[in-house]
Enzyme design. Sequence first.
Site, PDB file in Angstrom:
ATOM      1  N   TYR A 440       0.818  -1.220   0.000  1.00  0.00           N
ATOM      2  CA  TYR A 440       0.000   0.000   0.000  1.00  0.00           C
ATOM      3  C   TYR A 440       0.850   1.267   0.000  1.00  0.00           C
ATOM      4  O   TYR A 440       2.066   1.220   0.122  1.00  0.00           O
ATOM      5  CB  TYR A 440      -1.025   0.006   1.124  1.00  0.00           C
ATOM      6  CG  TYR A 440      -0.557  -0.142   2.557  1.00  0.00           C
ATOM      7  CD1 TYR A 440       0.650   0.350   3.017  1.00  0.00           C
ATOM      8  CD2 TYR A 440      -1.391  -0.775   3.490  1.00  0.00           C
ATOM      9  CE1 TYR A 440       1.029   0.241   4.342  1.00  0.00           C
ATOM     10  CE2 TYR A 440      -1.022  -0.906   4.812  1.00  0.00           C
ATOM     11  CZ  TYR A 440       0.193  -0.391   5.232  1.00  0.00           C
ATOM     12  OH  TYR A 440       0.551  -0.513   6.549  1.00  0.00           O
ATOM     13  N   GLU A 441       0.162   2.393  -0.183  1.00  0.00           N
ATOM     14  CA  GLU A 441       0.806   3.709  -0.373  1.00  0.00           C
ATOM     15  C   GLU A 441       1.763   3.693  -1.564  1.00  0.00           C
ATOM     16  O   GLU A 441       2.802   4.364  -1.558  1.00  0.00           O
ATOM     17  CB  GLU A 441       1.548   4.158   0.903  1.00  0.00           C
ATOM     18  CG  GLU A 441       0.656   4.366   2.103  1.00  0.00           C
ATOM     19  CD  GLU A 441      -0.388   5.439   1.884  1.00  0.00           C
ATOM     20  OE1 GLU A 441      -0.236   6.250   0.955  1.00  0.00           O
ATOM     21  OE2 GLU A 441      -1.378   5.452   2.632  1.00  0.00           O
ATOM     22  N   GLY A 442       1.416   2.937  -2.581  1.00  0.00           N
ATOM     23  CA  GLY A 442       2.289   2.757  -3.734  1.00  0.00           C
ATOM     24  C   GLY A 442       3.186   1.555  -3.500  1.00  0.00           C
ATOM     25  O   GLY A 442       3.962   1.541  -2.542  1.00  0.00           O
TER      26      GLY A 442
END
Length: 590
Positions: A440-442
């Site tokens: 997550y978050e890229g």
Amino acid sequence: MNYQPNPEDVRFVLHAVLDATPQLRALAPFAEIDEDLQIQVLDEAAKFVAEVVAPVNRAGDEIGCRLVDGEVITPPGFREAYAGFQQGGWPALSAETEDGGQGLPGVLEAIVFEWLSGANHGLTMAPGLLHGAYECLKHHASAELKQRYLTKIATGEWLATMCLTEAHAGSDLGQVRTRAEPQLDGSYRVSGAKIFISGGEHDLTTNIVHLVLCRLPDAPAGPKGLSLVLIPKVLPDGRRNAVQCDRIEEKMGLHGSSTCSMRFDGAEGWLIGEQNRGLAAMFVMMNSARLHCAMQGIGLLDAAWQKADAYASERRQMRAPVQANVAAPASRGAESADLIAEHPAMRRILNTQRAWIDGARAIAYRTAIQLDVAKHASDVKTRDRAQRWCALVTPVMKAACTQQAFSGASECLQVFGGHGYVREWGIEQVVRDARVTMIYEGTNEIQAIDLLVRKVLVDGGTGMSGVLIEMRDQLEASRETDANVQRRLAQLRYLTTTLAMAAHIDPVLPYEVADDYLRVVMIVMLAWAWARIDVAAAVANVESSRWSRPAAAFRRWVLPEFDMRLGIVKRACDVVIAAQAERTTAPTTA
């Protein structure tokens, strides 16, 4: 065992290694923030984390969140723990006092969230986006929206989400289909579905503020046509908004966090920032979100290390080999087996993970300080240097620290043998919980591409060269360890220049080697951090084995990766450059 924060270790890195207080007090908002106040805040935070947050971690994993009639019920003890967190003022540490915050440096908040993540990753997910949501509203929301929501979010009275992902799109935000229809009263009606929304529904707060990426009618295609709309679960007049949690994802780990599939059926909301400029508004959250992920990685790895170290210091297995002409450990006594911690393979695992934790802390805490410098320094050049550091280092920290959280926790599980694979010791939960941080978050691959393609190569490596020179100048060439690090910094500068040349020939090359390049950067930064730690430990005359053992493990077991990754990238560049030279010099036929 439950996770136990160690304020003494953190204080050493923050003050002895980084000399944080003078840097912070040079910034106007923190002119009165002395070391004693920082110590007091961290000591109280450590106590709260150990006594309130850590004890409910196991229930979070084993019982998890439940969806009942569209409402999410969090695990036993979570509501009480969050209430204590919110009432204690912990969400508001770095928010400005005018917004209900405490106005403290961001590095203190980063440390607290590191500890929270190590103690209870599931619960920590709930307030994890508060700071980013606060910054987004602070910079881009209208005065009316700020008046209505900013203080509630700053203080954690209401929690927030970031609604980006859709089932067909994943990380490709240009494919977002959620629609927003403008209304005559200036509001918007939003319809669509989002997935993987952390804290999309829960019972921790009376309201949840959703920040939703969506597309207006006639908006341009792709990411340039996205807008950001604030959609509350409960509207200002007390009505329930048309926002529904359809299901909680059944996940590999992180069971204490409700990861929701959300449906918006003409939900009422208000625009944040300008139309079709939603990503610009949301990117305000990115550096803090990436650093927050890095802190999660450090905290989770520390949690795994604590469990493995405690187990290895109590359990005996076989006789450990002893070096020639070296006496057997005094702990052997009349026992028929030695402590696991005395076996060389286990010492290697424990000391190597400790090296990652301590070195990464030095880089992460420096980055948190630089985020405040970039915001508050009076000198433009100082702000620019700090912003350059944060832009280049945050993707490195996000990717490398989360990868090490998972792989290092798996190594720590190995210390337990078969006992690590069953639930009673808790180490397998850390492995499962840590895995999502790489996604997550890229994803970490996206972080590597962002670093190399969008940050390093865009100016031919000039910005990265500036960061490496800055690191070089903080070392002393007269010290052998420092000189070795300076040599590696120079190697990385040369590699960056070579890569920039090769990328002009083959634009695909940077995408192929981005992961390896990011690892080169991380390893050399760890080397820089350990050079700084060595000096600080010698000056402070602290207990030598505490820092010397992980220092030795870093140089023996971690640092060699630098040469391997450097070689991988260099060989890829050489192939491209050689092929171009061959094409240029090849004779042409009539």
